[in-house]
Design an enzyme around this catalytic site. Structure first.
Site, short mmCIF file in Angstrom:
data_model
loop_
_atom_site.label_atom_id
_atom_site.label_comp_id
_atom_site.label_asym_id
_atom_site.label_seq_id
_atom_site.Cartn_x
_atom_site.Cartn_y
_atom_site.Cartn_z
CB CYS A 1 -12.55 11.92 -3.52
SG CYS A 1 -14.19 11.77 -4.23
CE LYS B 1 -19.23 12.05 11.87
NZ LYS B 1 -18.58 13.37 11.70
CD GLU C 1 -7.58 13.11 -1.28
OE1 GLU C 1 -7.70 12.65 -0.14
OE2 GLU C 1 -8.45 12.94 -2.16
P1 NAI Z 1 -11.75 12.65 7.64
O1 NAI Z 1 -11.57 11.38 6.93
O2 NAI Z 1 -11.25 12.76 9.05
O3 NAI Z 1 -13.30 13.08 7.66
C1 NAI Z 1 -14.33 12.45 6.92
C2 NAI Z 1 -15.47 12.06 7.85
O4 NAI Z 1 -15.04 11.02 8.73
C3 NAI Z 1 -15.99 13.17 8.76
O5 NAI Z 1 -17.37 13.04 8.91
C4 NAI Z 1 -15.29 12.87 10.07
O6 NAI Z 1 -15.95 13.39 11.20
C5 NAI Z 1 -15.31 11.37 10.09
N1 NAI Z 1 -14.29 10.73 10.92
C6 NAI Z 1 -13.09 11.22 11.30
N2 NAI Z 1 -12.43 10.33 12.06
C7 NAI Z 1 -13.23 9.24 12.16
C8 NAI Z 1 -13.10 7.97 12.80
N3 NAI Z 1 -12.02 7.64 13.49
N4 NAI Z 1 -14.11 7.08 12.68
C9 NAI Z 1 -15.21 7.38 11.97
N5 NAI Z 1 -15.39 8.56 11.35
C10 NAI Z 1 -14.42 9.49 11.44
O7 NAI Z 1 -11.06 13.77 6.76
P2 NAI Z 1 -10.49 15.21 7.26
O8 NAI Z 1 -9.60 15.04 8.43
O9 NAI Z 1 -11.64 16.13 7.41
O10 NAI Z 1 -9.61 15.66 6.00
C11 NAI Z 1 -8.25 15.31 5.92
C12 NAI Z 1 -7.89 14.87 4.55
O11 NAI Z 1 -8.66 13.75 4.19
C13 NAI Z 1 -8.16 15.86 3.44
O12 NAI Z 1 -7.12 16.76 3.30
C14 NAI Z 1 -8.31 14.97 2.25
O13 NAI Z 1 -7.04 14.67 1.71
C15 NAI Z 1 -8.92 13.73 2.82
N6 NAI Z 1 -10.38 13.69 2.58
C16 NAI Z 1 -10.79 13.04 1.48
C17 NAI Z 1 -12.12 13.01 1.17
C18 NAI Z 1 -12.58 12.31 -0.06
O14 NAI Z 1 -13.74 12.42 -0.44
N7 NAI Z 1 -11.72 11.58 -0.72
C19 NAI Z 1 -13.14 13.70 1.99
C20 NAI Z 1 -12.59 14.34 3.17
C21 NAI Z 1 -11.24 14.33 3.42
#
Ligand code: NAI
Ligand code: MG
Length: 497
Positions: free
Chosen positions: A306, A198, A403
């Site tokens: 990250c 996904k 973060e």
């Molecule tokens: P997110 O955690 O919502 O998105 C990451 C992935 O998870 C995407 O593919 C999204 O569609 C999916 N996702 C979202 N909600 C889900 C759920 N309930 N169940 C399963 N999959 C789900 O992150 P978002 O909202 O895009 O970014 C917000 C913050 O998250 C960023 O500002 C950052 O701080 C953090 N983040 C950290 C990452 C890392 O690699 N550490 C990567 C992305 C975001």
């Protein structure tokens, strides 16, 4: 809606890809179709309910393509296709066959590296130089590395019998779309699993192109299925009873929710979540090199990393000097068109992420911090945010604890090693840390005492497929890469003598 933005892309790329003219071999630099379907069982199809999402170029705001948004019925079909492949052709494939296919996929990716780099930059906003020099080669490296393991798993975990898990669900973020896809697919496939992947909703195009190469390489249909969509699609995958394992990279908040959703279900889980990496500079460090490390640590990929070094800790005796040089270096950073090879800091991946970064910095000012940004502005169109230093930080402010995931660096000073370690560890995260010092004994002591999955010394953001990567505390658990990364995709039972 644009179908082939090649002419515009060629002009923006300039000489970066001079030998890659749109007409070469009759192929455009990159062809973006107006619509993409889900990849299920080797065929492309729209979502059952016809839902779509639009992915844009964040540096212009222009729509690139409409992509199917998978619902629960589609996820169910993808898991069923993955199961059929697991019980069928993929289960029957020999380890050597799996290796051969992974090698072939890695080579196909290398062959089309430039196309992938341009597509990654267009869809996600990262500088073309980074997509070309980091994302794509590293993605290929992960495929090559794991291809090598596929027929040697008995040596990966000695004394244990290793079997595949079955169908694994993989949910990846938008900061390294292709790299995270390769990073997750490679060990899963090497170990004999089948996958439902996904991608993130703002950057799905390179994963879809990779799926085309999976097919071209000759993987049996259903071994890799791609369900595009947003959070609800990811949640449907997590909730599906047919998955044996979930691998997630993304925010800590979503990661915690996934762990709750899986509680008591016997589904394997690895989480690679957020970070708040400390970047520690001692007064004996090679300061010029440290400055480059600091800049790379926080401004690489707009800080959407990250393991970014987002908290700079400088020894008091050199703090003034370091700050002066850092400010001067920041003046030289070019923020702008991600397709321009001279760009250092590209576009923020989405409008919501830009809003989030602004809120963090505005909040820091309200909490009494000082903010420094270079004198050059940022482009008006698209989503951009300037490289930012935040000083007068106590440590309790929101910007110092959470973060940001943007080009924003907080700065604090310290006197002793102990104080540096205590400051670095006073976070709920534990993904990365960096240490700059000439003293070897100090590096080892710091590495022992820092709570972080990876500690870099006199370098930062260095990645290798052979090196396990992952966090402690709220940065998650499980390792990706190296021998350790294989264990997450294997069912291990002791071999009886
Ligand atoms: P997110 O955690 O919502 O998105 C990451 C992935 O998870 C995407 O593919 C999204 O569609 C999916 N996702 C979202 N909600 C889900 C759920 N309930 N169940 C399963 N999959 C789900 O992150 P978002 O909202 O895009 O970014 C917000 C913050 O998250 C960023 O500002 C950052 O701080 C953090 N983040 C950290 C990452 C890392 O690699 N550490 C990567 C992305 C975001
Ligand atoms: Mg996009």
């Amino acid at each position: 809606m644009a179908t082939t933005p090649s002419r515009d892309v060629a002009a923006r790329l300039g000489e970066a890809f001079a030998d890659y003219a749109p007409s070469a071999e009759g192929r455009d630099i990159v062809t973006i179709r107006p619509e993409y379907g889900l990849v299920i069982g080797g065929a492309e199809r729209p979502a059952a309910d016809g839902a779509t999402i639009t992915t844009i170029d964040p540096s212009t705001g222009d729509a690139l393509a409409r992509v199917a948004e998978a619902g629960a019925a589609d996820v169910d079909a993808a898991v069923a296709a993955a199961r059929r492949a697991y019980d069928g052709a993929w289960g029957a494939a020999s380890p050597r066959d799996r290796a051969k296919l992974l090698f072939r996929l890695a080579r196909l990716l290398q062959d089309r590296a430039r196309e992938f780099a341009v597509l990654e930059t267009l869809d996600g906003g990262k500088p073309i130089r980074e997509a070309r020099d980091v994302d794509v080669p590293l993605a290929a490296q992960h495929l090559f590395y794991h291809a090598g393991w596929a027929d040697k798993l008995e040596y990966a975990v000695p004394g244990m019998r290793a079997r595949a898990l079955g169908v694994v669900g993989q949910i990846i973020p938008w900061n390294f779309p292709l790299l995270m896809a390769a990073w997750k697919l490679a060990p899963a496939l090497a170990c004999g699993n089948t996958v439902v992947l996904k991608p993130a909703e703002t950057s799905p195009l390179t994963a879809l192109l990779l799926a085309e190469l999976v097919d071209e390489a000759g993987f049996p249909p259903g071994v890799v299925n791609v369900v595009t969509g947003a959070g609800a699609t990811g949640a449907a995958l997590v909730d599906h009873p047919g998955v044996a394992k979930i691998a997630f990279t993304g925010s800590t908040a979503v990661g915690k929710g996934i762990r709750r959703a899986l509680a008591g279900r016997g589904v394997r889980l690895t989480l690679e979540l957020g970070g708040k990496g400390a970047h520690i500079v001692f007064d004996d460090a090679a300061i010029d090199q440290a400055i480059e490390g600091i800049v790379d640590g926080i401004f690489f990929n707009q800080g959407h990393v990250c393991c970014a070094g987002s908290r700079l800790l400088v020894q008091e005796t050199v703090a003034g000097d370091v700050m002066e040089r850092l400010r001067a270096r920041m003046e030289l950073l070019r923020v702008g068109d991600p397709l321009d090879k001279n760009t250092d800091v590209g576009a923020i991946n989405s409008h919501s992420q830009l809003v989030r970064i602004r809120e963090f910095v505005d909040g820091a000012v309200e909490e009494g911090c000082a903010v420094h940004q270079p004198s050059r502005g940022v482009p008006d169109a698209g989503f951009f945010y300037p490289p930012t230093l935040v000083t007068d930080v106590g440590g309790s402010e929101r910007i110092a604890r959470e973060e940001v995931f943007g080009p924003v660096l907080t700065v604090q000073s310290f006197r002793t090693e102990r104080e540096a370690v205590d400051r670095a560890n006073s976070t709920r995260y534990g993904l990365s840390a960096g240490v700059w010092t000439e003293k070897g004994a100090r590096i080892l002591w710091m590495a022992d005492n820092l709570h972080a999955g990876v500690v870099w010394a006199n370098t930062f953001n260095r990645f290798d497929a052979a090196s396990p990567f992952g966090g402690v505390r709220e940065s998650g658990f499980g390792r990706e890469g190296g021998r350790h990364g294989l264990e997450a995709y294997l069912d291990l039972t002791p071999v009886r003598a």
